[in-house]
Each structure stands twice: as structure tokens, then as C-alpha cells.
Design a protein around this motif. Structure first.
Motif, PDB file in Angstrom:
ATOM      1  N   GLY A 161       0.787  -1.217   0.000  1.00 21.13           N
ATOM      2  CA  GLY A 161       0.000   0.000   0.000  1.00 21.13           C
ATOM      3  C   GLY A 161       0.818   1.265   0.000  1.00 21.13           C
ATOM      4  N   ILE A 162       0.119   2.370  -0.188  1.00 21.03           N
ATOM      5  CA  ILE A 162       0.695   3.705  -0.066  1.00 21.03           C
ATOM      6  C   ILE A 162      -0.167   4.464   0.932  1.00 21.03           C
ATOM      7  N   GLU A 163       0.464   5.171   1.867  1.00 22.18           N
ATOM      8  CA  GLU A 163      -0.305   5.855   2.886  1.00 22.18           C
ATOM      9  C   GLU A 163       0.212   7.277   3.109  1.00 22.18           C
ATOM     10  N   ASN A 164      -0.679   8.103   3.646  1.00 23.89           N
ATOM     11  CA  ASN A 164      -0.368   9.495   3.987  1.00 23.89           C
ATOM     12  C   ASN A 164       0.035  10.337   2.774  1.00 23.89           C
ATOM     13  N   TYR A 165      -0.666  10.127   1.655  1.00 28.44           N
ATOM     14  CA  TYR A 165      -0.467  10.985   0.477  1.00 28.44           C
ATOM     15  C   TYR A 165      -1.245  12.272   0.735  1.00 28.44           C
ATOM     16  N   GLU A 166      -0.531  13.355   0.888  1.00 22.59           N
ATOM     17  CA  GLU A 166      -1.141  14.602   1.340  1.00 22.59           C
ATOM     18  C   GLU A 166      -1.912  15.319   0.232  1.00 22.59           C
ATOM     19  N   ILE A 167      -3.128  15.740   0.603  1.00 20.26           N
ATOM     20  CA  ILE A 167      -3.912  16.639  -0.236  1.00 20.26           C
ATOM     21  C   ILE A 167      -3.872  17.993   0.463  1.00 20.26           C
ATOM     22  N   LYS A 168      -3.325  19.000  -0.165  1.00 17.76           N
ATOM     23  CA  LYS A 168      -3.050  20.276   0.479  1.00 17.76           C
ATOM     24  C   LYS A 168      -4.295  20.845   1.171  1.00 17.76           C
ATOM     25  N   HIS A 169      -4.165  21.029   2.485  1.00 15.87           N
ATOM     26  CA  HIS A 169      -5.230  21.591   3.323  1.00 15.87           C
ATOM     27  C   HIS A 169      -6.515  20.764   3.260  1.00 15.87           C
ATOM     28  N   ALA A 170      -6.411  19.506   2.865  1.00 17.43           N
ATOM     29  CA  ALA A 170      -7.643  18.729   2.698  1.00 17.43           C
ATOM     30  C   ALA A 170      -7.442  17.250   3.023  1.00 17.43           C
ATOM     31  N   GLY A 171      -6.581  16.927   4.016  1.00 18.17           N
ATOM     32  CA  GLY A 171      -6.440  15.552   4.443  1.00 18.17           C
ATOM     33  C   GLY A 171      -5.415  14.771   3.660  1.00 18.17           C
ATOM     34  N   ASN A 172      -5.530  13.440   3.696  1.00 17.08           N
ATOM     35  CA  ASN A 172      -4.595  12.567   2.994  1.00 17.08           C
ATOM     36  C   ASN A 172      -5.283  11.299   2.525  1.00 17.08           C
ATOM     37  N   LEU A 173      -4.658  10.667   1.532  1.00 14.04           N
ATOM     38  CA  LEU A 173      -5.203   9.455   0.920  1.00 14.04           C
ATOM     39  C   LEU A 173      -4.353   8.241   1.273  1.00 14.04           C
ATOM     40  N   ASN A 174      -5.019   7.119   1.525  1.00 15.49           N
ATOM     41  CA  ASN A 174      -4.358   5.831   1.744  1.00 15.49           C
ATOM     42  C   ASN A 174      -4.979   4.798   0.814  1.00 15.49           C
ATOM     43  N   LEU A 175      -4.140   3.935   0.253  1.00 15.24           N
ATOM     44  CA  LEU A 175      -4.637   2.870  -0.614  1.00 15.24           C
ATOM     45  C   LEU A 175      -3.830   1.610  -0.339  1.00 15.24           C
ATOM     46  N   ALA A 176      -4.518   0.485  -0.146  1.00 14.88           N
ATOM     47  CA  ALA A 176      -3.835  -0.778   0.166  1.00 14.88           C
ATOM     48  C   ALA A 176      -4.601  -1.954  -0.414  1.00 14.88           C
ATOM     49  N   VAL A 177      -3.873  -3.055  -0.632  1.00 10.12           N
ATOM     50  CA  VAL A 177      -4.491  -4.306  -1.055  1.00 10.12           C
ATOM     51  C   VAL A 177      -3.891  -5.429  -0.233  1.00 10.12           C
ATOM     52  N   MET A 178      -4.744  -6.353   0.244  1.00  5.59           N
ATOM     53  CA  MET A 178      -4.316  -7.467   1.088  1.00  5.59           C
ATOM     54  C   MET A 178      -4.820  -8.793   0.522  1.00  5.59           C
ATOM     55  N   GLN A 179      -4.021  -9.844   0.755  1.00  5.30           N
ATOM     56  CA  GLN A 179      -4.428 -11.187   0.364  1.00  5.30           C
ATOM     57  C   GLN A 179      -4.515 -12.088   1.594  1.00  5.30           C
ATOM     58  N   PHE A 180      -5.582 -12.907   1.648  1.00  9.26           N
ATOM     59  CA  PHE A 180      -5.787 -13.881   2.716  1.00  9.26           C
ATOM     60  C   PHE A 180      -5.885 -15.284   2.112  1.00  9.26           C
ATOM     61  N   LYS A 181      -5.424 -16.263   2.881  1.00  9.20           N
ATOM     62  CA  LYS A 181      -5.465 -17.653   2.436  1.00  9.20           C
ATOM     63  C   LYS A 181      -6.277 -18.483   3.422  1.00  9.20           C
ATOM     64  N   TYR A 182      -7.097 -19.424   2.894  1.00  6.43           N
ATOM     65  CA  TYR A 182      -7.953 -20.277   3.715  1.00  6.43           C
ATOM     66  C   TYR A 182      -7.607 -21.741   3.446  1.00  6.43           C
ATOM     67  N   ASP A 183      -6.999 -22.376   4.439  1.00  7.65           N
ATOM     68  CA  ASP A 183      -6.550 -23.753   4.262  1.00  7.65           C
ATOM     69  C   ASP A 183      -7.700 -24.745   4.212  1.00  7.65           C
ATOM     70  N   THR A 184      -8.850 -24.406   4.830  1.00  8.58           N
ATOM     71  CA  THR A 184      -9.952 -25.360   4.909  1.00  8.58           C
ATOM     72  C   THR A 184     -10.542 -25.707   3.542  1.00  8.58           C
ATOM     73  N   ASP A 185     -10.590 -24.713   2.634  1.00 10.00           N
ATOM     74  CA  ASP A 185     -11.167 -24.995   1.308  1.00 10.00           C
ATOM     75  C   ASP A 185     -10.241 -24.563   0.164  1.00 10.00           C
ATOM     76  N   HIS A 186      -8.961 -24.264   0.501  1.00  8.41           N
ATOM     77  CA  HIS A 186      -7.951 -23.908  -0.502  1.00  8.41           C
ATOM     78  C   HIS A 186      -8.344 -22.671  -1.318  1.00  8.41           C
ATOM     79  N   SER A 187      -9.048 -21.752  -0.692  1.00  3.86           N
ATOM     80  CA  SER A 187      -9.457 -20.534  -1.388  1.00  3.86           C
ATOM     81  C   SER A 187      -8.647 -19.345  -0.887  1.00  3.86           C
TER      82      SER A 187
END
Length: 431
Positions: free
Chosen positions: A159-185
Motif C-alpha cells: 500500500g501507499i499511505e499518507n499521500y497529502e492533499i493540500k489543506h484537505a487531508g490525505n489518501l491511503n490505498l492498500a491491497v491485502m491477500q488472505f489464504k484459507y486452508d480449509t477450502d484452498h481458497s
């Protein structure tokens, strides 16, 4: 408990010495530690300490009501430039959980909770990170209720975090992967946040949108399921007051198993379908208020509501439909109040009521809990740690919860009762 206190003391001293060394002479390389420890001793009706919590739920008012010992130890490596700006970071954290009465798991090695790297100051003060981490978790501290916890227990994230928008907060973007052994998904979560948008001099708005996709069950040959989360939280802060109001709506595979993890709920349990991820949804409404003058009084008050639609109806053992819809309601309201005697001593009182109704189990009822503790603390402040808490806790619950509430694998003395008494002493430290 004594060994853990010794270890915590040594780590704090080592971290302090390292800080002093780097302050005396510049060094591009910095190694620090931080962590969390919760430990103690306690009993419920003469047996091992148990949690007083409503059925089908893990959240409860915490003080004098945590039948476990838990610790996190984190190591942080930073590479700094000559202006002491941290350009690169590597973080490793181990964690360990032991339920009261469970002596068998004491010898198990701690698990890796976080292992990730960051590159800072990439563009507009933003950072890029990759690895396994806790990602911008948000919670109600008195309930240990993480209402946003997108990445915990994931395989890997980016991900990328704390991308500043001048006088208007900040943007964060992330992607995560999870694995499930019970059904191989697998499941994948894309998390986008627009944080700290100014609303007024004392308030800010935070927005979140998530897209989730869980792949099909290879064993049952089922198809994949999409999902999403939409919501936000408004924060108000002025002088001694902070307040956070949150609304979150989740749909499909964005529903999570637990607020201690970001993985999607399991559609099947023991071969029986318990969720339809094409229809399931949930709504969370939370208000968390804290007042702390750090002289005489502090109080945290919370109100939490969750409605969950399982997207499926109840069926008989022969798979014959009994109704069209399974849903669960959970409502919680309570407070923790501190009266400061002086800097190192305060009187704490926590009281709460939890209500639960489930059309799946047919259970409906409530639980009331009250705890008193004369706390020994390091300093003024609701969040000041370390704190040593001798406590006494009383809980009462509906007759419909008999045999379900107030028990553990190590203490079943309350099976035929609808009330219980606990007492003990707890040490809680973070640094």
C-alpha cells in the motif's frame, strides 16, 4: 507474572539507553522496541477466571473481564538521513495469547503478527509499504472492539499511505491477500481511505471504501463472491473532549470472521451452509466519547450497534427451509469512569449492558457487568500505562444465556447460574 514484569522492565531500559546513545552521536541506523503486555491472576467463583460475554459475540467491557494473558513485542529498524528523517523502516512483531487455565499453550512459540518494510517520503510525504502488518486499526478501547481492521492475519499486503492533499487531508490505498486452508481458497481486499478531511476547527471527516473478492470453494465446487464496504467516521476534538461517530455498511465477502482479523466469514461450518455471501450484509453504528481533564476526572462512554443479515434462512437437518431470513442484533452501552486521587492512584468504575438477539440460535437476552478497581498508574491520563489493577467484577445475565455465558474450557462452575463474581489483579503495559 513476575517474569513478564522483569522482561518488560529490561526492554524499556534498553530502549531508553539506545535513545540516549543516538541522541549523543548521529547514527544513520536506529533500532527501537515497543510492545504491549496484559497479564495477571484472577478467579471466578473459585475457579479459573472466565469472560462475561453475550453468546455469539467476542466483545465485552474489558476491565476485570479479560480471562487471558497476551503480549506483543515489536522491533523497529530505521535508516535515517542527516536530518534524522526516517527514510526506510523494517518492522517485526511477535505475539502470544494464553487463556487463563490453559497451561498447555505456555510452551508454544509466539506467532509472527507483523513483518513489513516501508519507504518514506516517496511523494508528498507519503510512504510505500509491503508485508504482513496491522493496518490503521480503529477501535473502542474499553470494548477492545476493532471496527476497522482490514489487514490483520493477511498473508501479505501492499500500500501507499499518507499521500497529502493540500489543506484537505490525505489518501491511503492498500491491497491485502488472505489464504484459507480449509477450502484452498483466497480472498483479496482493496482498501481506500480519505482521512482527516477538515469540517470545522475542531472536527474532521474520514471516509472508507473497500472492495473484496473471495475465490470459490474448491472442495464444494462453489463460485467466488464479491463484496464491499462503505462508510466513514467523524471525529471531534477540543480541550479535554474527543468523540468519534462511525457508520459502516458491509456486503458479501467484506463481512469478516472477527474484528481481530480481516479474513472473510466462512460460508460453511462442518459442511453446513451458514452464510450466503451473495446476500449477506451488516451495519455498524458506533459512538465513542472520552473526557479527561488529567486532574480529577476521566470517562469513556460508548454506544455500539451491529445488525448482521446472514443472507440465508434456517433449515432442518433434512435441509427443509424453516424461515426466509437469519439475522443477529447486538447492542452495547456502557462507561468507564476514573476519579484521580493523585498522579499515581485513581479509583475506576466500569459498567455496561450488552443485548443480543439471534434468529439463528433463537437466543435473546442481555448481560450486565460492573467492575471496581483502585488503580496504581504511572501518570494522569485515561490511556496512561503501565497500570496495575486489583479488581472485583460482578455480572448478571438473562436466564436464556444459562450454560452459555460465564464459562470456559477451564471453569464450568457457573453452568447453572445466571450471575457470577470475579476478582484478581491485572497488569497492563504498553510502550
Amino acid at each position: 507474572m513476575r517474569k513478564i514484569i522483569y522482561v518488560v522492565t529490561i526492554l524499556v531500559i534498553v530502549d531508553s539507553k539506545l535513545t540516549q546513545l543516538y541522541a549523543q552521536k548521529f547514527n544513520a541506523h536506529e533500532l527501537t522496541t515497543n510492545g504491549y503486555v496484559r497479564t495477571g491472576i484472577g478467579w471466578t467463583e473459585g475457579g479459573a477466571l472466565v469472560n462475561f460475554v453475550t453468546p455469539e459475540n467476542v466483545h465485552k467491557f474489558r476491565m476485570g473481564n479479560e480471562a487471558d494473558q497476551y503480549g506483543e513485542l515489536q522491533f523497529n529498524y530505521h535508516y535515517k538521513n542527516k536530518d534524522s528523517v526516517k527514510l526506510y523502516e523494517i518492522t517485526y512483531m511477535m505475539s502470544k495469547y494464553v487463556a487463563y487455565g490453559d497451561n498447555n499453550s505456555l510452551d508454544e512459540f509466539p506467532k509472527t503478527a507483523q513483518l513489513f518494510g516501508k519507504i518514506n517520503k516517496v511523494v508528498k510525504n507519503s510512504s510505500i509499504w509491503i508485508g504482513k502488518r496491522y493496518y490503521d486499526r480503529r477501535n473502542v478501547e474499553s470494548l477492545d472492539y476493532f471496527w476497522i481492521n482490514a489487514a490483520q492475519n493477511s498473508q501479505i499486503g501492499l500500500g501507499i499511505e499518507n499521500y497529502e492533499i493540500k489543506h484537505a487531508g490525505n489518501l491511503n490505498l492498500a491491497v491485502m491477500q488472505f489464504k484459507y486452508d480449509t477450502d484452498h481458497s483466497h480472498s483479496y481486499m482493496v482498501d481506500a481511505r480519505y482521512l482527516d478531511i477538515p469540517v470545522s476547527q475542531h472536527s474532521k471527516l474520514n471516509l472508507i471504501g473497500q472492495y473484496s473478492y473471495k475465490t470459490g470453494n474448491e472442495i464444494l465446487k462453489s463460485s467466488g463472491h464479491p463484496g464491499f464496504t462503505l462508510g466513514g467516521w467523524w471525529t471531534y476534538s477540543m480541550k479535554n473532549i474527543t468523540n468519534t461517530y462511525t457508520v459502516l455498511y458491509r456486503k458479501g465477502s467484506a463481512l469478516v470472521e472477527s474484528t481481530y482479523a480481516g479474513n472473510t466469514v466462512s460460508e460453511y461450518v462442518d459442511g453446513r451452509k451458514v452464510y450466503d455471501l451473495d446476500k449477506a450484509s451488516s451495519l455498524n453504528i458506533i459512538n465513542n466519547f472520552v473526557y479527561d481533564d488529567k486532574q480529577r476526572h476521566a470517562i469513556q462512554a460508548s454506544l455500539s450497534y451491529r445488525y448482521k443479515d446472514f443472507g440465508i434462512g434456517n433449515v432442518t437437518e433434512k435441509n427443509i427451509p424453516m424461515d426466509n431470513k437469519v439475522a443477529q442484533n447486538w447492542f452495547s452501552i456502557g462507561f468507564r469512569y476514573l476519579y484521580y486521587i493523585n498522579r499515581h492512584f485513581n479509583l475506576a468504575l466500569e459498567a455496561g449492558n450488552d443485548y443480543m438477539k439471534s434468529s439463528r440460535s433463537g437466543l435473546e437476552g442481555s448481560l450486565q457487568k460492573i467492575t471496581f478497581s483502585p488503580q496504581i498508574t504511572w501518570d494522569y491520563g485515561y490511556y496512561s500505562r503501565p497500570v496495575l489493577r486489583p479488581f472485583i467484577t460482578y455480572a448478571h445475565w438473562s436466564n436464556s444465556f444459562r450454560g452459555i455465558t460465564g464459562k470456559s474450557n477451564f471453569n464450568t462452575r457457573l453452568l447453572n447460574k445466571n450471575n457470577g463474581l470475579s476478582f484478581g489483579i491485572q497488569l497492563e503495559v504498553w510502550w
